[in-house]
Design a protein around this motif. Structure first.
Motif, PDB file in Angstrom:
ATOM      1  N   SER A 254       0.847  -1.188   0.000  1.00  0.00           N
ATOM      2  CA  SER A 254       0.000   0.000   0.000  1.00  0.00           C
ATOM      3  C   SER A 254       0.884   1.240   0.000  1.00  0.00           C
ATOM      4  CB  SER A 254      -0.904   0.046   1.237  1.00  0.00           C
ATOM      5  OG  SER A 254      -1.630   1.285   1.243  1.00  0.00           O
ATOM      6  N   SER A 256      -0.189   4.025   1.374  1.00  0.00           N
ATOM      7  CA  SER A 256      -0.706   4.827   2.490  1.00  0.00           C
ATOM      8  C   SER A 256      -0.044   4.357   3.790  1.00  0.00           C
ATOM      9  CB  SER A 256      -2.226   4.676   2.600  1.00  0.00           C
ATOM     10  OG  SER A 256      -2.649   4.852   3.952  1.00  0.00           O
ATOM     11  N   ASP A 257       0.605   5.293   4.495  1.00  0.00           N
ATOM     12  CA  ASP A 257       1.274   4.896   5.748  1.00  0.00           C
ATOM     13  C   ASP A 257       0.266   4.360   6.771  1.00  0.00           C
ATOM     14  OD1 ASP A 257       3.876   7.442   5.614  1.00  0.00           O
ATOM     15  OD2 ASP A 257       3.948   5.285   5.162  1.00  0.00           O
ATOM     16  N   ARG A 269       6.201   4.942   3.576  1.00  0.00           N
ATOM     17  CA  ARG A 269       6.441   5.614   2.273  1.00  0.00           C
ATOM     18  C   ARG A 269       7.876   6.129   2.237  1.00  0.00           C
ATOM     19  NH1 ARG A 269       1.644   8.154  -0.258  1.00  0.00           N
ATOM     20  NH2 ARG A 269       2.850  10.085  -0.532  1.00  0.00           N
ATOM     21  N   GLU A 299      -9.641   0.867   4.314  1.00  0.00           N
ATOM     22  CA  GLU A 299      -9.013   1.739   3.296  1.00  0.00           C
ATOM     23  C   GLU A 299     -10.022   2.790   2.836  1.00  0.00           C
ATOM     24  OE1 GLU A 299      -6.357   0.450  -0.417  1.00  0.00           O
ATOM     25  OE2 GLU A 299      -8.483   0.569  -0.959  1.00  0.00           O
ATOM     26  N   GLN A 302      -9.277   8.376   0.512  1.00  0.00           N
ATOM     27  CA  GLN A 302      -8.036   9.152   0.705  1.00  0.00           C
ATOM     28  C   GLN A 302      -6.812   8.225   0.739  1.00  0.00           C
ATOM     29  OE1 GLN A 302      -7.154  12.252   0.689  1.00  0.00           O
ATOM     30  NE2 GLN A 302      -5.020  11.829   1.309  1.00  0.00           N
ATOM     31  N   ASP A 303      -6.923   7.111   1.490  1.00  0.00           N
ATOM     32  CA  ASP A 303      -5.813   6.148   1.541  1.00  0.00           C
ATOM     33  C   ASP A 303      -5.516   5.627   0.136  1.00  0.00           C
ATOM     34  OD1 ASP A 303      -7.306   4.799   4.514  1.00  0.00           O
ATOM     35  OD2 ASP A 303      -5.549   6.126   4.395  1.00  0.00           O
ATOM     36  N   GLU A 306      -3.732   8.107  -1.977  1.00  0.00           N
ATOM     37  CA  GLU A 306      -2.310   8.181  -1.607  1.00  0.00           C
ATOM     38  C   GLU A 306      -1.545   7.008  -2.225  1.00  0.00           C
ATOM     39  OE1 GLU A 306      -3.123  10.144   2.821  1.00  0.00           O
ATOM     40  OE2 GLU A 306      -1.787   8.375   2.622  1.00  0.00           O
ATOM     41  N   SER A 307      -2.188   5.850  -2.258  1.00  0.00           N
ATOM     42  CA  SER A 307      -1.552   4.659  -2.846  1.00  0.00           C
ATOM     43  C   SER A 307      -1.280   4.886  -4.330  1.00  0.00           C
ATOM     44  CB  SER A 307      -2.499   3.465  -2.664  1.00  0.00           C
ATOM     45  OG  SER A 307      -1.821   2.353  -2.153  1.00  0.00           O
ATOM     46  N   ASP A 309      -1.011   7.738  -5.927  1.00  0.00           N
ATOM     47  CA  ASP A 309       0.022   8.783  -6.076  1.00  0.00           C
ATOM     48  C   ASP A 309       1.419   8.221  -5.824  1.00  0.00           C
ATOM     49  OD1 ASP A 309      -1.854  11.598  -4.651  1.00  0.00           O
ATOM     50  OD2 ASP A 309      -1.921  10.561  -6.598  1.00  0.00           O
ATOM     51  N   PHE A 310       1.543   7.431  -4.763  1.00  0.00           N
ATOM     52  CA  PHE A 310       2.878   6.936  -4.398  1.00  0.00           C
ATOM     53  C   PHE A 310       3.380   5.937  -5.444  1.00  0.00           C
ATOM     54  CE2 PHE A 310       6.348   6.746  -1.628  1.00  0.00           C
ATOM     55  CZ  PHE A 310       6.768   5.442  -1.470  1.00  0.00           C
ATOM     56  N   GLU A 313       4.553   7.954  -8.203  1.00  0.00           N
ATOM     57  CA  GLU A 313       5.805   8.661  -7.845  1.00  0.00           C
ATOM     58  C   GLU A 313       7.014   7.723  -7.970  1.00  0.00           C
ATOM     59  OE1 GLU A 313       8.278   9.674  -3.934  1.00  0.00           O
ATOM     60  OE2 GLU A 313       6.112  10.103  -3.759  1.00  0.00           O
TER      61      GLU A 313
END
Ligand code: SF4
Length: 438
Positions: A254, A256-257, A269, A299, A302-303, A306-307, A309-310, A313
């Motif tokens: 995941s 998301s932290d 992350r 989950e 928002q989580d 973030e997943s 996006d990361f 990235e």
């Protein structure tokens, strides 16, 4: 006796099936690829997802209908965590749990050798085993089990604590494969990074890779899945040796932290980002792939954002996306806020779409470049010849037209077109394909 072998799931399951195949051949039995003629059918099952478990049940019923006289033996993680459930499946003759698996062949053929005098098998190793593996890569089991407790994971329940094979045995086995003409060895385990820890050696995997590169002639060495922790400093310096292939599969699960904490993953992350940067600094052309679980209990949108996006990235080259499925006996299966199927499905499709986009971008980087490809199998033909499939050193799946005998050869290929699942290419400096009939 005619035996059909099949494994579902991870490379560790594959390597165990390869070992069974060699034991059966050493005992004078035949490995067949046609289940209709088999006397015994051995299936190494997987329990990681509900789908994998369903595949084992469906396959057992289908093979039993196709050959009611064959004895069907079910082993592996699903057989270990739910033996009674599997035993009730039509056609299931025998259930062999994981800690009995090393003796499975002896249960069938008492005169079969328990441990193999590897070098005696050289002639057999050269023949790719119909119906069992058909790989040109040798999957080498170096450890089993895991001492972590990721809350979604059933593998620790099915395979127990971490256990490492002795380094000398692994080096000898890989040298035997090299002498038998194999071009590549893949190190497999449940938690590869913990290799040697149970033997009191915190840098066991680093020393194992060094020993293999020093004491064997295997041309290509690949690591299978490596959890993003337990990676010692200087680990990535190993890749100064070009025989160690620039491919790392590091399960993130995941982005998301908050969810990583709920999963009890020993990464964040920030630490994963630093590890990916360190790996890319030391390993040119690195293919960094990963596993992602979508729809973990609790989950939020928002989580999940973030997943996504990361993942974007980090720019993974390949994603294995799993829609969360509660596994019996795991902590996560008892957690509140299980995500509705419809939501899981929609998020899984969005993550898969991102994965395809990232894979295409990664493959496009190599269009026009010439890379070494280890050819494995054919997928059809056209008027110009057979269409072969193989993998580059950085694990891009390439297909190209070639002559009839490319199996197990490493040949230069110029990539001509990128695809989400790999690339098309053309052989460089290799004689034009001859018509198979001539
Ligand atoms: S590290 Fe976690 S996910 Fe991997 S095998 Fe161990 S418990 Fe399972």
């Amino acid at each position: 006796m005619k035996v059909f072998l099949h494994s579902i799931g991870c490379r560790l399951n594959h390597s165990e099936i390869e070992t069974m195949a060699r034991q059966l051949l050493a005992a004078g039995h035949e490995i067949v690829s046609d289940t209709a003629v088999a006397d015994k059918i051995i299936i190494n099952t997987c329990a990681v997802t509900a789908e994998a478990a369903r595949d084992a049940r469906t396959m057992t019923r289908r093979l039993h209908r196709g050959n009611p006289d064959a004895e069907i033996i079910l082993t592996g993680c699903y057989a270990t965590i739910a033996p009674n459930e599997l035993a009730r499946v039509e056609g299931a003759s025998r259930i062999v749990v994981n800690n009995q698996k090393p003796q499975l062949v002896q249960m069938l053929v008492p005169n079969a050798p328990i441990s193999l005098p590897i070098f005696d098998q050289e002639p057999i190793l050269r023949e790719f085993l119909a119906g069992s593996v058909g790989h040109t890569r040798a999957f080498i089991k170096v450890q089993d089990g895991c001492n972590n407790r990721c809350t979604f994971c059933v593998t620790t329940i099915a395979r127990g604590e971490g256990k490492s094979r002795h380094l000398g045995d692994i080096v000898a086995e890989i040298q035997a494969f090299a002498q038998a003409g194999y071009q590549e060895a893949v190190l497999t385990g449940v938690h590869l990074g913990s290799y040697g820890h149970d033997l009191g050696n915190q840098t066991g995997l680093l020393e194992l890779v060094q020993a293999i590169l020093t004491h064997t002639d295997i041309p290509r060495l690949r690591l299978s899945s490596l959890e993003p922790w337990d990676i010692p400093p200087d680990f990535f310096r190993l890749w100064e040796n070009p025989r160690l292939l620039p491919h790392l599969h590091m399960p993130l699960q995941s982005g998301s932290d908050r969810i990583l904490r709920r999963m009890a993953r020993r990464t964040t992350r920030a630490s994963f980002r630093a590890l990916a940067q360190a790996a890319r600094t030391h390993i040119p052309d690195l293919n960094l792939s990963t596993d992602i679980i979508v729809g973990f209990p609790g989950e939020t949108e928002q989580d999940f954002a973030e997943s996504l996006d990361f993942v974007e990235e980090i720019g993974f080259s390949r994603l294995h996306v799993f829609s969360y499925s509660p596994r019996p006996g795991t902590a996560a299966a008892k957690m509140p806020n299980q995500i509705p199927g419809k939501v899981k499905k929609e998020r899984t499709q969005r993550m898969i779409a991102l994965g395809k986009q990232l894979s295409l971008q990664f493959h496009q980087r190599y269009v026009g470049q010439t890379l070494p490809v280890l050819w494995e199998t054919t997928v059809g033909a056209n008027e110009d010849g057979l269409r072969w499939v193989g993998y580059t050193d950085n694990y891009i799946r390439v297909s190209a037209i070639g002559s009839p005998n490319l199996m197990n050869k490493v040949l230069p290929v110029r990539l001509t077109e990128a695809r989400p699942d790999g690339a098309l290419g053309e052989l460089v400096g290799v004689a034009a394909p001859v018509d198979a009939g001539e």
